[in-house]
Design an enzyme around this catalytic site. Structure first.
Site, PDB file in Angstrom:
ATOM      1  N   CYS A  53     -11.239   0.954   4.682  1.00 64.64           N
ATOM      2  CA  CYS A  53     -10.763   0.560   6.069  1.00 64.64           C
ATOM      3  C   CYS A  53      -9.579   0.423   6.074  1.00 64.64           C
ATOM      4  O   CYS A  53      -8.648   0.884   7.072  1.00 64.64           O
ATOM      5  CB  CYS A  53     -11.569  -0.624   6.720  1.00 64.64           C
ATOM      6  SG  CYS A  53     -13.314  -0.374   7.179  1.00 64.64           S
ATOM      7  N   ARG A  55      -6.991   1.467   3.342  1.00 60.93           N
ATOM      8  CA  ARG A  55      -6.305   2.148   2.583  1.00 60.93           C
ATOM      9  C   ARG A  55      -7.050   3.517   2.209  1.00 60.93           C
ATOM     10  O   ARG A  55      -8.291   3.531   2.250  1.00 60.93           O
ATOM     11  CB  ARG A  55      -5.855   1.555   1.254  1.00 60.93           C
ATOM     12  CG  ARG A  55      -6.980   1.198   0.284  1.00 60.93           C
ATOM     13  CD  ARG A  55      -6.819   0.359  -0.777  1.00 60.93           C
ATOM     14  NE  ARG A  55      -6.333  -0.956  -0.462  1.00 60.93           N
ATOM     15  CZ  ARG A  55      -4.892  -1.531  -0.690  1.00 60.93           C
ATOM     16  NH1 ARG A  55      -3.914  -0.749  -1.204  1.00 60.93           N
ATOM     17  NH2 ARG A  55      -4.707  -2.917  -0.208  1.00 60.93           N
TER      18      ARG A  55
END
Length: 429
Positions: A53, A55
């Site tokens: 979420c 990276r």
């Protein structure tokens, strides 16, 4: 060949841009294979991809030209220009790349300081790269050392102590809106690990009701059974949304599944009683326009950052300890990498020496077999074999001892004495 880390994260790129590069785990191996095909002019490149979420990163063992190509490939995958991606991304090489990987694995680069989930996600990334056949020994070493460093950080420091998870932050924010969480009804959308964690935290508050909606009904029923929640079909959401005071969503959908119109209709049925909504998905599950509605309190994963970072200052001593462990890990990895450098590296030289001595050995063995076949005495053949090997091994050394000026010959003599007369010196002692 250098080691690289390039990508975007919650510190460098806004949520909507990160959403363009959010790849499900089952998509990573095929995408890595596609990247390898596009890098056909750069043989031997190793790659791995980490996508969460917060990276999306590509780790590479490659030359600079391959990295430039990879950045362009990633931009194309997300449907943006290379210039835009470059403006929001980072490209790290060798020690900086290793340090970044170690910090990510240890939870030091996470939005939630010290969170443990990222380590499992990195291990999934390694397995995906192995499946795609693009990992290679250099990246495998980088990741295995990342896991070892992360283990030492977690066992030797309190980096994860008293941290506030995204799930706990969602409950805390809900408590600021609703006076009594035991008097609300909560809907969870999705059935992944994040929703399971959120459900655990909300269930502990004993709300009036829990419900779960998921695209796959069977998986939704399995999770709902753990918390005594009712199960909804995803298609029924627009007609049932008004029943819930709090909505927590985190799916892998590439498009929003809760639209502005559905929320507006829900508010009308609720007579504009407030709704608390948390969208933990990247890309978004809830249309961003919903946030403009007066009776909706919508939070994204980035909005929760200030909540989860509470108390991080008190853990700076643990951070310093963790950074020291990471420093040692980086030095060790860079030493390992330097030994394998084709120019001046120890390992390539050892391989060349082994290959050369194998050629000499095979040559002398073949010569000895011919002599034995001619009826030569075994002792004489063995003596000739040993003498032949000795001459081959010392020929280059003798030539170097005679070459150059006096100073160079003196330096060469010291090196030769250290290498070839060590056993004799030890015996004399």
């Amino acid at each position: 060949m250098a080691v690289w880390a390039l990508g975007i994260n919650h510190s460098t790129a806004p949520l909507d841009l990160r959403g363009r590069f959010a790849f499900a785990l089952d998509q990573i191996a095929p995408r890595l294979q596609g990247l390898r095909q596009s890098l056909s002019s750069h043989p031997g490149v190793e790659t791995a991809m980490l996508s969460t979420c917060n990276r999306t990163e590509i780790y590479c063992a490659a030359e600079q030209a391959a990295i430039d190509h990879t950045l362009g490939w990633l931009a194309h995958s997300g449907g943006v220009s290379t210039a835009l991606l470059r403006a929001h991304s980072y490209t790290l090489q060798d020690s900086r790349a290793a340090r970044h990987a170690f910090r990510v694995a240890s939870g030091l680069d996470s939005m939630v300081l010290g969170e443990a989930q990222i380590l499992g996600q990195m291990k999934d990334a390694v397995r995906a790269a192995e499946t795609a056949g693009v990992l290679g020994s250099t990246l495998n070493q980088l990741f295995q050392r990342s896991f070892a460093v992360a283990k030492e950080v977690r066992s030797s420091t309190e980096i994860g102590a008293h941290s506030i998870s995204m799930a706990a932050a969602a409950v805390r924010l809900a408590g600021q809106l609703f006076e009594d969480l035991s008097q609300i009804r909560v809907l969870f959308v999705g059935a992944g690990a994040m929703i399971a964690l959120c459900a655990t935290h909300f269930a502990a508050k004993n709300p009036l009701g829990l419900a779960l909606a998921n695209r796959t009904l069977e998986r939704g029923e399995q999770l709902a059974a753990r918390f005594g929640a009712t199960v909804l079909r995803l298609a029924d959401l627009p007609e049932r949304l008004h029943e819930f005071d709090a909505v927590i969503s985190c799916t892998a959908s590439s498009l929003p599944i809760i639209g502005l119109g559905a929320v507006e209709r829900a508010l009308k049925k609720r007579r504009h009683r407030p709704m608390f909504m948390v969208d933990l998905a990247v890309p978004r599950d809830i249309e961003p326009e919903v946030k403009a509605l007066g009776d909706v309190y919508l939070y994204t994963v980035d909005d929760l950052a200030s909540v989860v970072q509470t108390g991080q200052a008190s853990r700076q001593a643990a951070v310093a300890q963790a950074e020291a462990i990471i420093d040692a890990g980086v030095q060790s990895f860079m030493h390992w990498l330097a030994q394998r450098n084709p120019v001046g590296g120890v390992v390539p030289l050892i391989r060349q020496l082994n290959a050369q001595t194998e050629v000499w050995r095979a040559s002398e063995i073949a010569r000895a077999k011919k002599l034995l076949a001619k009826g030569e005495a075994p002792d004489a053949v063995l003596d000739a074999l040993a003498r032949g090997l000795t001459q081959k091994m010392l020929h280059g050394t003798m030539a170097e001892l005679r070459a150059g000026d006096a100073d160079m010959r003196a330096q060469t003599a010291q090196t030769v004495a250290r290498l070839f007369l060590r056993a004799q010196s030890n015996h004399d002692l």
